[in-house]
Design an enzyme around this catalytic site. Structure first.
Site, PDB file in Angstrom:
ATOM      1  N   GLU A  16       0.821  -1.209   0.000  1.00 32.39           N
ATOM      2  CA  GLU A  16       0.000   0.000   0.000  1.00 32.39           C
ATOM      3  C   GLU A  16       0.861   1.268   0.000  1.00 32.39           C
ATOM      4  O   GLU A  16       0.424   2.332   0.450  1.00 32.39           O
ATOM      5  CB  GLU A  16      -0.929  -0.012   1.207  1.00 32.39           C
ATOM      6  CG  GLU A  16      -1.900  -1.184   1.218  1.00 32.39           C
ATOM      7  CD  GLU A  16      -2.784  -1.207   2.444  1.00 32.39           C
ATOM      8  OE1 GLU A  16      -3.664  -0.334   2.549  1.00 32.39           O
ATOM      9  OE2 GLU A  16      -2.606  -2.087   3.302  1.00 32.39           O
ATOM     10  N   SER A 188      -6.368  -3.252   2.754  1.00 29.81           N
ATOM     11  CA  SER A 188      -6.876  -2.857   1.434  1.00 29.81           C
ATOM     12  C   SER A 188      -7.325  -4.035   0.584  1.00 29.81           C
ATOM     13  O   SER A 188      -7.242  -3.996  -0.644  1.00 29.81           O
ATOM     14  CB  SER A 188      -5.826  -2.036   0.671  1.00 29.81           C
ATOM     15  OG  SER A 188      -5.730  -0.738   1.200  1.00 29.81           O
ATOM     16  N   GLU A 218     -13.540 -17.140   5.701  1.00 30.97           N
ATOM     17  CA  GLU A 218     -14.722 -16.533   6.325  1.00 30.97           C
ATOM     18  C   GLU A 218     -15.967 -16.799   5.504  1.00 30.97           C
ATOM     19  O   GLU A 218     -15.917 -16.801   4.264  1.00 30.97           O
ATOM     20  CB  GLU A 218     -14.559 -15.017   6.464  1.00 30.97           C
ATOM     21  CG  GLU A 218     -13.625 -14.558   7.540  1.00 30.97           C
ATOM     22  CD  GLU A 218     -13.615 -13.045   7.680  1.00 30.97           C
ATOM     23  OE1 GLU A 218     -14.410 -12.375   6.981  1.00 30.97           O
ATOM     24  OE2 GLU A 218     -12.820 -12.523   8.464  1.00 30.97           O
ATOM     25  N   ILE A 221     -21.122 -12.735   4.408  1.00 26.12           N
ATOM     26  CA  ILE A 221     -22.212 -12.117   5.160  1.00 26.12           C
ATOM     27  C   ILE A 221     -23.107 -11.363   4.175  1.00 26.12           C
ATOM     28  O   ILE A 221     -22.642 -10.465   3.474  1.00 26.12           O
ATOM     29  CB  ILE A 221     -21.673 -11.139   6.232  1.00 26.12           C
ATOM     30  CG1 ILE A 221     -20.738 -11.864   7.203  1.00 26.12           C
ATOM     31  CG2 ILE A 221     -22.834 -10.489   6.973  1.00 26.12           C
ATOM     32  CD1 ILE A 221     -21.390 -12.965   8.004  1.00 26.12           C
ATOM     33  N   SER A 322     -10.965  10.704   1.042  1.00 27.71           N
ATOM     34  CA  SER A 322     -11.094   9.364   1.601  1.00 27.71           C
ATOM     35  C   SER A 322     -12.331   9.250   2.493  1.00 27.71           C
ATOM     36  O   SER A 322     -12.923  10.252   2.907  1.00 27.71           O
ATOM     37  CB  SER A 322      -9.842   8.999   2.402  1.00 27.71           C
ATOM     38  OG  SER A 322      -8.701   8.932   1.571  1.00 27.71           O
TER      39      SER A 322
END
Length: 349
Positions: A16, A188, A218, A221, A322
């Protein structure tokens, strides 16, 4: 009045790197020069440290380290100095810092490594300290702590590079596709894959292991992602909640910085009651993970209205455009005012 010397660390050996330059440029160009003297410490991709005294536009375009205005420098771990040590004209010189603000996203910047160096040096840190930075960067550990205070987290399975790969398939089949495969300590959305079936799983795990020795699987969701900016320490200020609308795919690294298929809504398109609930959940997570200074807490909001914790960004993107500054803008704070309040959380504490 003597200006406070604020070390601003940017760049770093992270995927990043470019985002760090943009965030740092925004802060450096808006900091109140009447009150603060920014001391710019740039770290190249290769990990070389420089005291940068050149045109800040060179930070914005990425050419800063090619300038004669770069002087080799380091943070001294000796607490007697509490600052920067550099060599000039054959002499060792130093700059004592009143505080330091790391603006380094991702690994080796946001994960507690730089924060540990600053704490060792006795330099006050603007933002989260070593422990909170390390815990928040680790998706597995942060989920465990959030769960301990009653915040729902996604079902997950942790894999290590030393084994357990054979267990990934059984877990995915039990939970049901699609699932997400993530490096445990990257930011990110780097190295993350959305997996729709058994054939993709092995490759997704291999990609994640390129970035970390610990990988987390995971469940997906349903719903959409919301975020809340938090600013302060004991009684933090809560920004307006925003919402990420994604049309196809997920909010990956490219989408975060191009938004070709997505849109950020601030305020989120939710009721005032639900926004208050999200803000309170963000504050609880902020506290239990030991955050201070500032952070952005991201959660999922399901179609049933349930909140599910996603992650905490202890050094969120900080350009004037941002998400974090825009959440604060919605409650009446300009970009410059956010920077001022952030510095005051440490300098005036």
């Amino acid at each position: 009045m003597n200006r406070k010397k604020i070390g601003i660390l940017f760049g770093g050996s992270s995927s990043e790197y470019e985002i760090s330059l943009k965030s740092a440029y925004g802060i450096i160009s808006h900091i109140d020069r009447k009150r603060y003297e920014p001391v710019l410490l740039g770290i190249t991709r290769e990990g070389t440290w420089f005291l940068y005294q050149g045109d800040i536009e060179r930070i914005k375009d990425g050419s800063w380290y090619r300038q004669a205005a770069c002087i080799p420098a380091v943070i001294s771990p000796d607490r007697r100095f509490q600052g920067v040590v550099y060599m000039q004209d054959g002499e060792i010189k130093q700059i004592r810092l009143d505080a330091a603000l790391p603006v380094m996203h991702g690994r080796l910047g946001e994960d507690g490594t730089v924060q540990g160096l600053l704490e060792l040096a006795g330099i006050p840190i603007i933002g989260c300290g070593t422990k909170a930075s390390a815990v928040c960067m680790d998706k597995d550990l942060s989920h465990r702590l959030a769960s301990s205070v009653g915040i729902r987290v996604p079902k997950s399975k942790v894999l290590t590079i030393w084994g357990d790969r054979e267990k990934a398939l059984a877990w995915a089949e039990a939970v049901g596709y699609p699932i997400f495969v993530k490096p445990a300590t990257e930011g990110s959305s780097i190295g993350i894959s959305k997996v729709f079936g058994e054939k993709q799983l092995g490759q997704a795990v291999d990609i994640a292991f390129q970035y970390d020795a610990k990988v987390i699987l995971e469940e997906e969701i349903p719903g959409f992602e919301v975020g809340c900016a938090v600013l302060g320490c004991e009684d933090p200020l809560l920004g307006c909640v925003d919402e990420i609308e994604v049309s196809g795919g997920f909010f990956d690294f490219q989408e975060k910085y191009t938004q070709k298929r997505s849109k950020i809504h601030v305020p989120a398109r939710i009721s005032a009651e639900k926004m208050k609930e999200i803000q309170e959940a963000a504050k609880r997570i902020y506290w239990v993970l030991g955050c201070k200074g500032f952070a952005r807490v991201d959660l999922f909001l399901t179609p049933e209205g349930e909140l599910v914790f996603n992650e905490v960004n202890t050094i969120p993107g900080f350009t004037p455009y941002s998400r974090y500054p825009n959440m604060m803008k919605q409650i009446g704070l300009s970009y410059g005012e956010v920077i001022e309040r952030l510095i005051q959380t440490e300098v005036l504490s």
